[in-house]
Design an enzyme around this catalytic site. Structure first.
Site, short mmCIF file in Angstrom:
data_model
loop_
_atom_site.label_atom_id
_atom_site.label_comp_id
_atom_site.label_asym_id
_atom_site.label_seq_id
_atom_site.Cartn_x
_atom_site.Cartn_y
_atom_site.Cartn_z
N GLY A 67 0.80 -1.21 0.00
CA GLY A 67 0.00 0.00 0.00
C GLY A 67 0.83 1.27 0.00
CB VAL B 149 2.76 -3.09 9.00
CG1 VAL B 149 3.86 -2.34 8.25
CG2 VAL B 149 3.17 -4.54 9.23
CG ASN C 169 -6.00 -0.39 1.89
OD1 ASN C 169 -6.99 -0.66 2.55
ND2 ASN C 169 -4.78 -0.73 2.25
CB CYS D 95 -5.54 -0.29 6.19
SG CYS D 95 -4.15 -0.54 7.32
CB ILE E 173 -12.09 -10.17 3.75
CG1 ILE E 173 -11.35 -11.37 4.34
CG2 ILE E 173 -13.52 -10.56 3.39
CD1 ILE E 173 -11.94 -11.94 5.64
CB THR F 177 -6.49 -7.98 8.50
OG1 THR F 177 -6.48 -6.56 8.60
CG2 THR F 177 -5.25 -8.46 7.76
N GLY G 261 -4.52 -15.05 7.84
CA GLY G 261 -4.08 -16.43 7.87
C GLY G 261 -5.25 -17.41 7.84
N GLY H 19 -6.75 -16.21 4.05
CA GLY H 19 -6.39 -17.53 4.56
C GLY H 19 -6.08 -18.58 3.52
#
EC number: 1.3.1.14
Length: 302
Positions: free
Chosen positions: A45, A70, A125, A128, A189, A191, A215, A242
C-alpha cells in the site's frame, strides 16, 4: 488448457495474485520464484507522502494465523514510481498498485499520478484497520466507498479495484456501493480486527491496541463474504483470506471469485503462489476441465 481470466478489463494469465502488504514490491520474492508466472502482483500500500508506520511490535503469531499492525509503512507514491516501478516493468506480469489515502482528494491524486505505463490496475484500500486516518473508517461507510470510487474513476483509465473490509454487517451493501461508484472489481477480505494482550504486564501487545488478523483462521469467514459479495454485484470479485493451498483457492473460485490473492502464506512459504498455480493445473487435468472459467461461480446450492 486455459488459465486466463479477465478482471474488470484486465486480462491475467492465471487467477493467482499476491495480496497487498505481503509481497513488498516483488524484489525479495523474485529471488525465490519466477515472478513472470504470477497472474498479478499487488504491491504494498502506497500513501501520498512517505509513512513510517506503527511502532513495534508489528507482528504477533496466533493459532492458525497472525496479527499485524504495520501501519502502511512505505516510501510514498513518488518513490514507487521512480524506484520500484522500473523493476516491475521488466517482468511479464500485471502490476496492481494499492493506494491508501486519508482523504478522497488523496486517493484521486495518487490514482491520477499512477495513470502511467507499467501500472495495470489501481486497488483502492478502504479497509486497513491499522491506521488512525482513512483506511477502515472509509470502508465501513458505503457512501464513502461510493464517493472515493467515483472520484478515482474520473482520473484514471486503469482497472479500478476496491478492497473491502470484513468489519461490516453486510458485505454485499459495501460491494454494491463500489460497483455503483464505477469500480471494475472488488477484492476481499482485508484483515479482521483483533487484538492480543500481554498477561504479565496486562497491556495490549500492540501500541494501537487493535491489529489485523489474517491467515488460515479467517478463511471460512472470507469464503462466506466472497460468496455473498459475488451474489450482490455483477462486477468481478477477487477473493482472499487464509488461502494457503490450491484447494483453498478453488473453494473461493467455486464460491464466485474470478481471481484469488495469497497473503499471509507468502511469509510462511515463499513458493506458495507457484504451488497454488501448479495445483490448480493438476486439478483441471484430473477433472478434465479445459477452461478455468468453468469453475468460477460453479457452487451447487439446493
Amino acid at each position: 488448457m486455459n488459465l486466463q481470466v479477465e478482471v474488470g478489463g484486465l486480462k491475467l494469465k492465471n487467477p493467482v495474485m499476491t495480496a497487498s502488504g505481503t509481497f513488498g514490491f516483488g524484489r525479495e520474492y523474485g529471488e525465490y520464484i519466477d515472478l513472470n508466472q504470477l497472474g498479478a502482483i499487488v504491491v504494498k500500500g502506497l500513501t501520498v507522502k512517505p509513512k513510517e508506520g506503527n511502532p513495534p511490535p508489528r507482528v504477533y503469531e496466533t493459532p492458525c494465523g497472525m496479527l499485524n499492525s504495520v501501519g502502511l509503512q512505505n516510501s510514498g507514491v513518488d518513490a514507487f514510481i521512480e524506484k520500484e516501478l522500473p523493476f516491475l516493468r521488466d517482468y511479464d506480469v500485471a502490476v496492481i498498485v494499492n493506494i491508501a489515502g486519508e482523504t478522497i482528494e488523496e486517493f484521486a491524486y495518487m490514482a491520477k499520478k499512477l495513470d502511467i505505463d507499467g501500472v495495470d490496475g489501481i486497488e483502492i484500500n478502504v479497509s486497513c484497520p491499522n491506521v488512525k486516518k482513512g483506511g477502515m473508517a472509509f470502508g465501513i461507510n458505503p457512501e464513502d466507498i461510493f464517493n472515493i470510487t467515483k472520484e478515482v474513476k474520473k482520473v484514471t483509465q486503469k482497472t479500478v479495484i476496491v478492497k473491502l473490509t470484513p468489519n461490516v454487517g453486510d458485505i454485499g451493501v459495501c460491494a454494491k456501493a463500489a460497483e455503483d461508484g464505477g469500480a471494475d472489481a472488488v477484492s476481499l477480505i482485508n484483515t479482521i480486527a483483533g487484538m492480543a494482550i500481554n498477561i504479565d504486564t496486562r497491556t495490549p501487545v500492540f501500541k494501537n491496541v487493535i491489529a489485523g488478523l489474517s491467515g488460515p483462521a479467517i478463511k471460512p469467514i472470507a469464503l462466506r463474504m466472497v460468496y455473498e459479495a459475488a451474489r450482490a454485484v455483477k462486477i468481478p470479485v477477487i477473493g482472499m483470506g487464509g488461502i494457503s493451498s490450491f484447494k483453498d483457492a478453488l473453494e473461493f473460485m467455486i464460491a464466485g471469485a474470478k481471481a484469488v490473492a495469497i497473503g499471509t502464506c507468502n511469509f510462511v512459504n515463499p513458493n506458495c503462489t507457484i504451488e497454488v498455480i501448479e495445483g490448480i493445473k493438476q486439478y483441471m487435468v484430473l477433472n478434465n476441465i479445459e477452461d478455468i472459467n468453468e469453475i468460477i461461480g460453479s457452487l451447487k446450492v439446493d
